[in-house]
Design an enzyme around this catalytic site. Structure first.
Site, PDB file in Angstrom:
ATOM      1  N   LYS A  55     -37.818 -42.050  -9.117  1.00  0.00           N
ATOM      2  CA  LYS A  55     -39.252 -42.069  -8.848  1.00  0.00           C
ATOM      3  C   LYS A  55     -39.702 -40.944  -7.916  1.00  0.00           C
ATOM      4  O   LYS A  55     -40.879 -40.549  -7.933  1.00  0.00           O
ATOM      5  CB  LYS A  55     -39.656 -43.415  -8.254  1.00  0.00           C
ATOM      6  CG  LYS A  55     -39.580 -44.585  -9.220  1.00  0.00           C
ATOM      7  CD  LYS A  55     -40.706 -44.550 -10.227  1.00  0.00           C
ATOM      8  CE  LYS A  55     -40.775 -45.836 -11.032  1.00  0.00           C
ATOM      9  NZ  LYS A  55     -41.895 -45.816 -12.006  1.00  0.00           N
ATOM     10  N   THR A  73     -51.565 -46.620  -4.590  1.00  0.00           N
ATOM     11  CA  THR A  73     -50.728 -46.780  -5.775  1.00  0.00           C
ATOM     12  C   THR A  73     -50.401 -48.246  -5.983  1.00  0.00           C
ATOM     13  O   THR A  73     -50.467 -49.041  -5.055  1.00  0.00           O
ATOM     14  CB  THR A  73     -49.418 -45.977  -5.641  1.00  0.00           C
ATOM     15  OG1 THR A  73     -48.748 -45.966  -6.906  1.00  0.00           O
ATOM     16  CG2 THR A  73     -48.498 -46.573  -4.584  1.00  0.00           C
ATOM     17  N   SER A  76     -43.737 -51.494  -8.162  1.00  0.00           N
ATOM     18  CA  SER A  76     -42.768 -52.580  -8.069  1.00  0.00           C
ATOM     19  C   SER A  76     -41.832 -52.371  -6.894  1.00  0.00           C
ATOM     20  O   SER A  76     -41.069 -53.262  -6.544  1.00  0.00           O
ATOM     21  CB  SER A  76     -41.945 -52.660  -9.369  1.00  0.00           C
ATOM     22  OG  SER A  76     -42.772 -52.991 -10.460  1.00  0.00           O
ATOM     23  N   ASP A 170     -25.698 -36.186 -27.740  1.00  0.00           N
ATOM     24  CA  ASP A 170     -26.208 -36.779 -28.978  1.00  0.00           C
ATOM     25  C   ASP A 170     -27.380 -37.707 -28.702  1.00  0.00           C
ATOM     26  O   ASP A 170     -28.376 -37.706 -29.422  1.00  0.00           O
ATOM     27  CB  ASP A 170     -25.100 -37.575 -29.666  1.00  0.00           C
ATOM     28  CG  ASP A 170     -25.599 -38.378 -30.850  1.00  0.00           C
ATOM     29  OD1 ASP A 170     -25.804 -37.776 -31.911  1.00  0.00           O
ATOM     30  OD2 ASP A 170     -25.795 -39.609 -30.705  1.00  0.00           O
ATOM     31  N   GLY A 179     -42.890 -46.739 -18.539  1.00  0.00           N
ATOM     32  CA  GLY A 179     -42.731 -45.714 -19.573  1.00  0.00           C
ATOM     33  C   GLY A 179     -42.811 -44.292 -19.084  1.00  0.00           C
ATOM     34  O   GLY A 179     -42.666 -43.359 -19.876  1.00  0.00           O
ATOM     35  N   GLY A 180     -43.000 -44.076 -17.770  1.00  0.00           N
ATOM     36  CA  GLY A 180     -43.120 -42.716 -17.273  1.00  0.00           C
ATOM     37  C   GLY A 180     -41.856 -41.898 -17.462  1.00  0.00           C
ATOM     38  O   GLY A 180     -41.908 -40.735 -17.866  1.00  0.00           O
ATOM     39  N   ASN A 305     -31.255 -48.679  -5.258  1.00  0.00           N
ATOM     40  CA  ASN A 305     -31.810 -49.391  -4.111  1.00  0.00           C
ATOM     41  C   ASN A 305     -31.385 -50.854  -4.134  1.00  0.00           C
ATOM     42  O   ASN A 305     -32.179 -51.770  -4.361  1.00  0.00           O
ATOM     43  CB  ASN A 305     -33.329 -49.240  -4.073  1.00  0.00           C
ATOM     44  CG  ASN A 305     -33.735 -47.885  -3.528  1.00  0.00           C
ATOM     45  OD1 ASN A 305     -33.068 -47.330  -2.656  1.00  0.00           O
ATOM     46  ND2 ASN A 305     -34.827 -47.336  -4.034  1.00  0.00           N
TER      47      ASN A 305
END
Length: 323
Positions: A55, A73, A76, A170, A179-180, A305
């Site tokens: 992150k 912001t 989570s 592969d 989804g970032g 973490n």
């Protein structure tokens, strides 16, 4: 029960933005190594990132590009930790909104780093709504944990490094919550002969269900040991990128996630459950016979973490008690 959300607009973030992000954040993030774990399977060690998770990449890209003095912001935990670590030294006032059930140790570290926290009842959808309201009320800049072009571009540097270090890869397995990271890896893989596989907790497969339905869906709040991957719906920036490039989405159970945590631990990698989800997906693909072994695969260990790591980091933030 799933419900449709508003129609999404095309993303305005491109592979060129990932290259720009790599240059912008170079002095603020660690270039993490790729480690072996099983024959034909490698790990991208983002648990070794300065903030304990990938992150930091998106957070640094957004903070450095925006130059804001007040930021709000929703998080989570790991995004909030990354932003808080950046905000303090830069004199930025940061407010982090958390959903009910947020990891208390992560909340404690965010506060120890100097950020203000607000906890809402409900799930991620309620969290994001409150963050948006607070930003509008205070005039702060909203920096979402996933659904922002600068965040996606920053997270894409994970994929950029993987493909530079393992050009023959592969498949890249990517943990998928908001989804970032998955969208960023999709951008980094643009035009490259590599499969990109997103791995979601089985209790909240918001991208798999949305892609199957042909439109973004909102899922109800869910419980999973992967506390960082509880997102309820695709984002307006991330959804089109993932829709147009992802090769497969895999759902893994909490049992599979914890087994991956255990395997990582036996190889000396201390990962939190959210950080082990991609490996759980890679192991599932192997068991199902869907993984080729002629070329290596890479699973992103997205966060380290753990309770012990959070306790140690929080202790470092607090001044010693004088007798």
């Amino acid at each position: 029960m799933t419900a449709p959300v508003a129609e999404l607009t095309p993303a305005e973030v491109t592979p060129a933005d990932v290259r720009s992000a790599a240059e912008r954040i170079a002095g603020h993030v660690r270039r993490t190594p790729v480690l072996p774990i099983l024959p034909g399977l490698l790990l991208k060690a983002e648990h070794r990132q300065y903030s304990g998770s990938f992150k930091l990449r998106g957070a640094a890209n957004a903070v450095l590009a925006l130059g804001a003095r007040r930021i709000v912001t929703g998080s989570s935990g790991n995004h909030g930790i990354a932003l808080a670590g950046l905000a303090g030294p830069l004199g930025i006032h940061l407010t982090v909104v958390l959903a009910a059930g947020a990891n208390p140790a992560k909340v404690g570290l965010i506060e120890a780093l100097g950020a203000e926290t607000v906890t809402v009842t409900g799930g991620v959808a309620e969290r994001e709504l409150r963050a948006r309201e607070l930003a509008e009320l205070t005039g702060a800049v909203l920096v979402p944990s996933s659904d922002h072009a600068l965040i996606v571009a920053g997270q894409g540097t994970v994929g950029r490094e993987i493909l530079a270090d393992v050009p023959e890869a592969d498949t890249v397995y990517v943990p998928t919550g908001g989804g970032g990271l998955l969208a960023g890896v999709c951008l980094a893989a643009h035009g490259r002969p590599v499969r990109v596989v997103g791995v979601e907790p089985a209790t909240t497969p918001r991208y798999a269900r949305s892609l199957a339905a042909g439109r973004p869906l909102r899922l109800p709040p869910s419980a999973t040991v992967a506390d960082g991957l509880r997102g309820q719906q695709p984002g307006t920036v991330t959804y089109p990128i993932i829709r147009d490039r992802v090769d497969e989405l895999i759902a893994v159970t909490d049992t599979e996630i914890l087994a991956a945590v255990d395997l990582l631990g036996r190889h000396g990698v201390e990962a939190e459950p959210s950080g082990a989800v991609a490996l759980a997906g890679a192991l599932r693909a192997r068991r199902d016979g869907r993984a080729t072994r002629t070329r290596p695969a890479v699973a992103v260990v997205s966060g380290g973490n753990t309770a012990a790591a959070l306790h140690a980091a929080t202790a470092r933030c607090r001044p010693p008690v004088r007798a």
